[in-house]
Design a protein around this motif. Structure first.
Motif, PDB file in Angstrom:
ATOM      1  N   ALA A  78       0.832  -1.200   0.000  1.00 47.23           N
ATOM      2  CA  ALA A  78       0.000   0.000   0.000  1.00 47.23           C
ATOM      3  C   ALA A  78       0.870   1.255   0.000  1.00 47.23           C
ATOM      4  O   ALA A  78       2.033   1.228   0.443  1.00 47.23           O
ATOM      5  CB  ALA A  78      -0.918   0.004   1.220  1.00 47.23           C
ATOM      6  N   ASP A  79       0.307   2.373  -0.473  1.00 45.92           N
ATOM      7  CA  ASP A  79       1.073   3.612  -0.640  1.00 45.92           C
ATOM      8  C   ASP A  79       1.867   4.008   0.597  1.00 45.92           C
ATOM      9  O   ASP A  79       3.065   4.239   0.521  1.00 45.92           O
ATOM     10  CB  ASP A  79       0.128   4.767  -1.006  1.00 45.92           C
ATOM     11  CG  ASP A  79       0.048   4.975  -2.513  1.00 45.92           C
ATOM     12  OD1 ASP A  79       0.834   4.348  -3.241  1.00 45.92           O
ATOM     13  OD2 ASP A  79      -0.814   5.751  -2.949  1.00 45.92           O
ATOM     14  N   ILE A 107       7.513   4.326   3.298  1.00 43.89           N
ATOM     15  CA  ILE A 107       8.289   4.024   4.509  1.00 43.89           C
ATOM     16  C   ILE A 107       9.306   2.927   4.234  1.00 43.89           C
ATOM     17  O   ILE A 107      10.487   3.044   4.592  1.00 43.89           O
ATOM     18  CB  ILE A 107       7.356   3.616   5.663  1.00 43.89           C
ATOM     19  CG1 ILE A 107       6.492   4.806   6.086  1.00 43.89           C
ATOM     20  CG2 ILE A 107       8.151   3.080   6.846  1.00 43.89           C
ATOM     21  CD1 ILE A 107       5.370   4.464   7.043  1.00 43.89           C
ATOM     22  N   GLN A 108       8.888   1.847   3.588  1.00 41.64           N
ATOM     23  CA  GLN A 108       9.792   0.729   3.306  1.00 41.64           C
ATOM     24  C   GLN A 108      10.938   1.167   2.397  1.00 41.64           C
ATOM     25  O   GLN A 108      12.108   0.807   2.621  1.00 41.64           O
ATOM     26  CB  GLN A 108       9.017  -0.414   2.651  1.00 41.64           C
ATOM     27  CG  GLN A 108       9.863  -1.657   2.392  1.00 41.64           C
ATOM     28  CD  GLN A 108       9.039  -2.817   1.840  1.00 41.64           C
ATOM     29  OE1 GLN A 108       7.814  -2.813   1.901  1.00 41.64           O
ATOM     30  NE2 GLN A 108       9.704  -3.819   1.309  1.00 41.64           N
ATOM     31  N   THR A 109      10.620   1.956   1.371  1.00 42.51           N
ATOM     32  CA  THR A 109      11.649   2.397   0.436  1.00 42.51           C
ATOM     33  C   THR A 109      12.609   3.376   1.101  1.00 42.51           C
ATOM     34  O   THR A 109      13.831   3.257   0.951  1.00 42.51           O
ATOM     35  CB  THR A 109      11.008   3.047  -0.796  1.00 42.51           C
ATOM     36  OG1 THR A 109      10.064   2.148  -1.374  1.00 42.51           O
ATOM     37  CG2 THR A 109      12.066   3.392  -1.833  1.00 42.51           C
ATOM     38  N   ALA A 110      12.073   4.344   1.819  1.00 40.06           N
ATOM     39  CA  ALA A 110      12.921   5.336   2.482  1.00 40.06           C
ATOM     40  C   ALA A 110      13.814   4.685   3.537  1.00 40.06           C
ATOM     41  O   ALA A 110      14.974   5.063   3.696  1.00 40.06           O
ATOM     42  CB  ALA A 110      12.061   6.429   3.112  1.00 40.06           C
ATOM     43  N   GLU A 113       4.237  13.942  -7.425  1.00 40.29           N
ATOM     44  CA  GLU A 113       3.709  13.706  -6.085  1.00 40.29           C
ATOM     45  C   GLU A 113       4.330  12.496  -5.406  1.00 40.29           C
ATOM     46  O   GLU A 113       4.673  12.548  -4.217  1.00 40.29           O
ATOM     47  CB  GLU A 113       2.190  13.551  -6.139  1.00 40.29           C
ATOM     48  CG  GLU A 113       1.549  13.470  -4.760  1.00 40.29           C
ATOM     49  CD  GLU A 113       0.036  13.531  -4.793  1.00 40.29           C
ATOM     50  OE1 GLU A 113      -0.590  13.464  -3.714  1.00 40.29           O
ATOM     51  OE2 GLU A 113      -0.521  13.653  -5.901  1.00 40.29           O
ATOM     52  N   LYS A 114       4.497  11.392  -6.118  1.00 36.22           N
ATOM     53  CA  LYS A 114       5.055  10.185  -5.478  1.00 36.22           C
ATOM     54  C   LYS A 114       6.506  10.387  -5.076  1.00 36.22           C
ATOM     55  O   LYS A 114       6.925  10.002  -3.973  1.00 36.22           O
ATOM     56  CB  LYS A 114       4.922   8.984  -6.419  1.00 36.22           C
ATOM     57  CG  LYS A 114       3.610   8.245  -6.295  1.00 36.22           C
ATOM     58  CD  LYS A 114       3.715   6.813  -6.805  1.00 36.22           C
ATOM     59  CE  LYS A 114       2.554   5.975  -6.304  1.00 36.22           C
ATOM     60  NZ  LYS A 114       2.653   4.564  -6.693  1.00 36.22           N
ATOM     61  N   PHE A 115       7.290  10.977  -5.966  1.00 40.68           N
ATOM     62  CA  PHE A 115       8.698  11.223  -5.655  1.00 40.68           C
ATOM     63  C   PHE A 115       8.815  12.208  -4.497  1.00 40.68           C
ATOM     64  O   PHE A 115       9.671  12.053  -3.620  1.00 40.68           O
ATOM     65  CB  PHE A 115       9.401  11.745  -6.901  1.00 40.68           C
ATOM     66  CG  PHE A 115      10.896  11.663  -6.863  1.00 40.68           C
ATOM     67  CD1 PHE A 115      11.554  10.698  -6.120  1.00 40.68           C
ATOM     68  CD2 PHE A 115      11.667  12.564  -7.596  1.00 40.68           C
ATOM     69  CE1 PHE A 115      12.942  10.622  -6.091  1.00 40.68           C
ATOM     70  CE2 PHE A 115      13.057  12.487  -7.586  1.00 40.68           C
ATOM     71  CZ  PHE A 115      13.690  11.522  -6.827  1.00 40.68           C
ATOM     72  N   TYR A 116       7.948  13.197  -4.474  1.00 45.14           N
ATOM     73  CA  TYR A 116       7.910  14.174  -3.391  1.00 45.14           C
ATOM     74  C   TYR A 116       7.650  13.479  -2.044  1.00 45.14           C
ATOM     75  O   TYR A 116       8.339  13.741  -1.053  1.00 45.14           O
ATOM     76  CB  TYR A 116       6.818  15.191  -3.691  1.00 45.14           C
ATOM     77  CG  TYR A 116       6.522  16.185  -2.596  1.00 45.14           C
ATOM     78  CD1 TYR A 116       7.299  17.332  -2.437  1.00 45.14           C
ATOM     79  CD2 TYR A 116       5.435  15.994  -1.734  1.00 45.14           C
ATOM     80  CE1 TYR A 116       7.007  18.253  -1.433  1.00 45.14           C
ATOM     81  CE2 TYR A 116       5.143  16.904  -0.738  1.00 45.14           C
ATOM     82  CZ  TYR A 116       5.932  18.035  -0.591  1.00 45.14           C
ATOM     83  OH  TYR A 116       5.644  18.941   0.401  1.00 45.14           O
ATOM     84  N   HIS A 117       6.683  12.564  -2.011  1.00 45.51           N
ATOM     85  CA  HIS A 117       6.367  11.865  -0.759  1.00 45.51           C
ATOM     86  C   HIS A 117       7.525  10.961  -0.327  1.00 45.51           C
ATOM     87  O   HIS A 117       7.791  10.822   0.869  1.00 45.51           O
ATOM     88  CB  HIS A 117       5.086  11.057  -0.909  1.00 45.51           C
ATOM     89  CG  HIS A 117       3.846  11.885  -0.852  1.00 45.51           C
ATOM     90  ND1 HIS A 117       3.597  12.795   0.142  1.00 45.51           N
ATOM     91  CD2 HIS A 117       2.769  11.956  -1.680  1.00 45.51           C
ATOM     92  CE1 HIS A 117       2.429  13.387  -0.051  1.00 45.51           C
ATOM     93  NE2 HIS A 117       1.914  12.894  -1.165  1.00 45.51           N
TER      94      HIS A 117
END
Length: 222
Positions: free
Chosen positions: A28-29, A34-37, A148-152
């Protein structure tokens, strides 16, 4: 923004990965960022494929290889183990537009990674892998409106590390075009030192893949 290239929906992504016998997890988004960061903060190299491909010479967060700019030897390792090119080649930072003035001498934005700016005193010591020897960087500013996704993802990385930027380089290796499709991304992922591949909301870990898939392609630095 130049996101004018091909895009792939969830069904197309999963179909291509299943044909390749890839092992993946649908996330999920909120958990995805969180997992990627967290992986980036632990020093892992991430291939990040989202939405429509960039039309032009720069990876701007939709077909990108990402890494933590605070890692001292990252430039050499990323060049030799991922990009398969000379170790001195520089990398550029993608930084939150809201924070860029705290790190670089810039007014306004630079969303297309076309201009070089001077880093402020002490920045080179904090993010050594993205600052050139003359104290400059060819940076990309990222806004919620622009991507937006890259920003988050950048926001989440900042919340973990207090660093609002990532190394951002094109998702390809020397002599190859930028990755376009999920199949391209998986082949690049499996034949380089990339640790994590994120396509849309799908996450693939290198440690979970069949080692036999490494044999399909081989790249070497002349």
């Amino acid at each position: 923004m130049p996101y004018l290239g091909a895009a792939f929906n969830q069904e197309q992504i999963q179909n291509q990965l299943e044909r390749l016998n890839a092992k993946y997890t649908l996330v999920a988004d909120g958990k995805l960022f969180i997992q990627t960061a967290q992986a980036l903060a632990e020093g892992k190299i991430v291939a990040w494929m989202q939405g429509s491909a960039e039309f032009g010479p720069r990876a701007l967060g939709n077909r990108s290889i990402l890494a933590d700019p605070r890692v001292a030897n990252l430039q050499r390792d990323l060049n030799l183990k991922i990009k398969y090119r000379e170790s001195f080649r520089p990398f550029a930072p993608a930084i939150l537009e809201d924070d860029v003035g705290d790190w670089f001498d810039i007014t306004g934005s630079s969303p297309h990674m076309n201009f070089i700016y001077q880093a402020k005193p002490g920045v080179a010591e904090q993010v050594p892998s993205v600052i050139h020897v003359d104290g400059t960087a060819r940076l990309q500013t990222v806004s919620k409106v622009g991507n937006e996704k890259f920003y988050h993802l950048l926001q989440t990385f900042k919340s973990i590390t207090n660093c609002p930027m990532l190394v951002n380089t094109s998702l390809n290796v020397r002599g190859e075009p930028m990755v376009l499709s999920p199949e391209d991304a998986f082949n690049c992922f499996m034949n380089t030192g990339i640790d994590l591949l994120v396509i849309g909301n799908i996450v693939l870990l290198k440690t979970e893949q069949d080692s036999q898939l490494y044999k399909k392609y081989h790249y070497a630095l002349d």
